[in-house]
Design a protein around this motif. Sequence first.
Motif, mmCIF file in Angstrom:
data_model
loop_
_atom_site.group_PDB
_atom_site.id
_atom_site.type_symbol
_atom_site.label_atom_id
_atom_site.label_comp_id
_atom_site.label_asym_id
_atom_site.label_seq_id
_atom_site.Cartn_x
_atom_site.Cartn_y
_atom_site.Cartn_z
ATOM 1 N N SER A 298 -3.080 -9.603 13.230
ATOM 2 C CA SER A 298 -3.776 -8.371 12.610
ATOM 3 C C SER A 298 -4.069 -8.571 10.994
ATOM 4 O O SER A 298 -3.554 -9.405 10.355
ATOM 5 C CB SER A 298 -2.562 -7.173 12.920
ATOM 6 N N ILE A 299 -4.802 -7.437 10.533
ATOM 7 C CA ILE A 299 -5.244 -7.426 9.159
ATOM 8 C C ILE A 299 -3.979 -7.456 8.116
ATOM 9 O O ILE A 299 -3.968 -8.178 7.080
ATOM 10 C CB ILE A 299 -6.333 -6.405 8.813
ATOM 11 N N GLU A 300 -2.908 -7.092 8.297
ATOM 12 C CA GLU A 300 -1.666 -6.926 7.794
ATOM 13 C C GLU A 300 -1.196 -8.321 7.419
ATOM 14 O O GLU A 300 -0.221 -8.400 6.498
ATOM 15 C CB GLU A 300 -0.627 -5.947 7.821
ATOM 16 N N ASN A 301 -1.252 -9.141 8.255
ATOM 17 C CA ASN A 301 -0.897 -10.467 8.219
ATOM 18 C C ASN A 301 -1.613 -11.359 6.826
ATOM 19 O O ASN A 301 -0.793 -12.292 6.464
ATOM 20 C CB ASN A 301 -1.394 -11.522 9.414
ATOM 21 N N VAL B 165 -9.728 -3.436 13.942
ATOM 22 C CA VAL B 165 -9.232 -1.988 13.904
ATOM 23 C C VAL B 165 -10.552 -1.167 13.379
ATOM 24 O O VAL B 165 -11.448 -1.892 12.751
ATOM 25 C CB VAL B 165 -8.296 -2.224 12.784
ATOM 26 N N SER B 166 -10.412 -0.009 13.224
ATOM 27 C CA SER B 166 -11.457 0.958 12.638
ATOM 28 C C SER B 166 -11.438 0.772 11.108
ATOM 29 O O SER B 166 -10.487 0.452 10.768
ATOM 30 C CB SER B 166 -11.330 2.457 13.280
ATOM 31 N N ALA B 167 -12.485 1.108 10.523
ATOM 32 C CA ALA B 167 -12.546 1.197 9.327
ATOM 33 C C ALA B 167 -11.693 2.381 8.479
ATOM 34 O O ALA B 167 -10.972 1.854 7.454
ATOM 35 C CB ALA B 167 -14.281 1.760 8.874
ATOM 36 N N GLU C 168 -8.119 0.532 8.471
ATOM 37 C CA GLU C 168 -8.448 -0.496 7.278
ATOM 38 C C GLU C 168 -8.330 -0.006 5.900
ATOM 39 O O GLU C 168 -7.492 -0.683 5.170
ATOM 40 C CB GLU C 168 -9.857 -1.534 7.377
ATOM 41 N N VAL C 169 -8.892 1.165 5.766
ATOM 42 C CA VAL C 169 -8.871 1.694 4.423
ATOM 43 C C VAL C 169 -7.352 2.357 4.339
ATOM 44 O O VAL C 169 -6.981 2.025 3.255
ATOM 45 C CB VAL C 169 -9.688 3.000 4.526
#
Length: 525
Positions: A312-315, A398-400, A403-404
């Motif tokens: 996931s992006i939070e990684n 994930v959606s934009a 992510e924001v």
Amino acid sequence: MTAGTTTPYRSDLRAGRDGMAQLVRAEWTKFRTVRGWVLGMVAAALVTVLLGLLTASGSHTSCSKGPVEVACPTPPLGPDGQAVSDKFYFVHRQLEGDGGITVRVTSMTGQIRLADLTPGVRRVVPGVVPWAKAGVIIKESTRQGSPYAAVMVTGEHGVRMQHNYVHDTAGRPGGVSARSPRWLRLVRSGDTFTGYESADGRRWTRVGTVRLAGLPSTVRIGLFTASPGDLTVTQGDFGGTIAAARFAEATAVFDQVGLEGRTSGGAWSRDDIGVTTELDGSSHHPGGSEQSGGRFTVTGVGDIGPDEEGRSIENTLSGALAGLIVVIVVAVLFITAEYRRGLIRTTLLAGPRRGRTLAAKAVVVAAVTFVAGLAAAAASVAIGTRILRANGNYVLPVSALTEVRVVAGFAALLAVAAVFALALGALFRRSAPAVTAAIAMIVLPHILATASVLPTGVAQWLLRLTPAAGFAIQQSIPEYSHVLGNYVPQAGYYPLAPWAGLAVLCGYAALALGLAVFRFRRRDA
């Protein structure tokens, strides 16, 4: 009152606004002229980015088929752009325009592979996993990830209506057997799909109605069976959990199959959607079907639902704790340094309203921290995800907007934590106890909850009740109720929703700041 005059009330308001603005400017000037504080915020941003990128650089993924290394498969994307699992056995026909299908499910059985007790001896037991599925489905096509609506009976969760992988509506509970069959019906009318269930095929109960816009006139309609793996969660030696997924398959028996509308004639088509092939072209754990008159026996593996296997992006924000500690130190020093050097009296002479003075400090430290955190998070996510993909890792899309929210939420997390630390500094008036208290209340609970040290229940309560709940704002992949997953803090899942978790931290910061203002007003400098 003559024209052009100003009432005393309005004058007081303007003076209050001007006074607060002057205090904020004074505190900002004070902050930016102390090189150590500015460098501290820069260091907080840099350590967040560098540790995040270092973690991403050390994460590598590779896949193989037997002795041959191959490219790792990429999950299909669902209608909303999310990664999905779309693997099941499908017995179907073509449907043009409106129509429907009705079936009776008389049996659901299966088998589960358990851990081998003896090396080389497979241990397979009969059983059906909780989210095994068998029922009727209308799907845009046999392409993985295409839109669908389905009504099904499950292993332990009764009848459900699901559509487009992430949406689930519960029907009546209970299983299925020859003595207690379940009738299922799915009807299409334009873009509207309605699911029904019945115990006897005469009295029907609506399970749910969904709208799938944009589906073509010609779709696929039929029977399906799927079975996700069996998830075994055990307690670790030092707390936390260890999750292991093992192969499982399900077999369902259908009869009383009825079709409505313009459907294709002839033999039913059969597709093992998403089946994995070996190097020699054979199928790995294939499904299958048998037909005897109007009776169908369908065996399937896999699942139709969201796919959460990946990074996931939070990684990429693994440096958050180190950056947060630096922010805490700077925020505490922003107030305690004035006590240590005896400058607090000068500050109060310039702004005799002590509450406003402390509020101005809070505004400055929050704003500076938010900007530093925003830059750090944006760089970590943007660069870190590229590094992860270059190393063969699949990053869950994930959606934009999500992510924001993760990037801005991380910045808000640091900013609110800075205000909390500032308030503790005002309460303690000394750096060491204030820094220790802030770390003990924000950082330590998060470490204990996510490091497989505590039992899952205790870890979840820590992330509900302490300021560490604010870390939930980073979670980008939601927890799905219709997926059997290991949704625990150690796996990156928080017990509170993202904004609810941040609200808990905000509550602690507001309380600490209120107490600090109260004490600030009542004690001499």
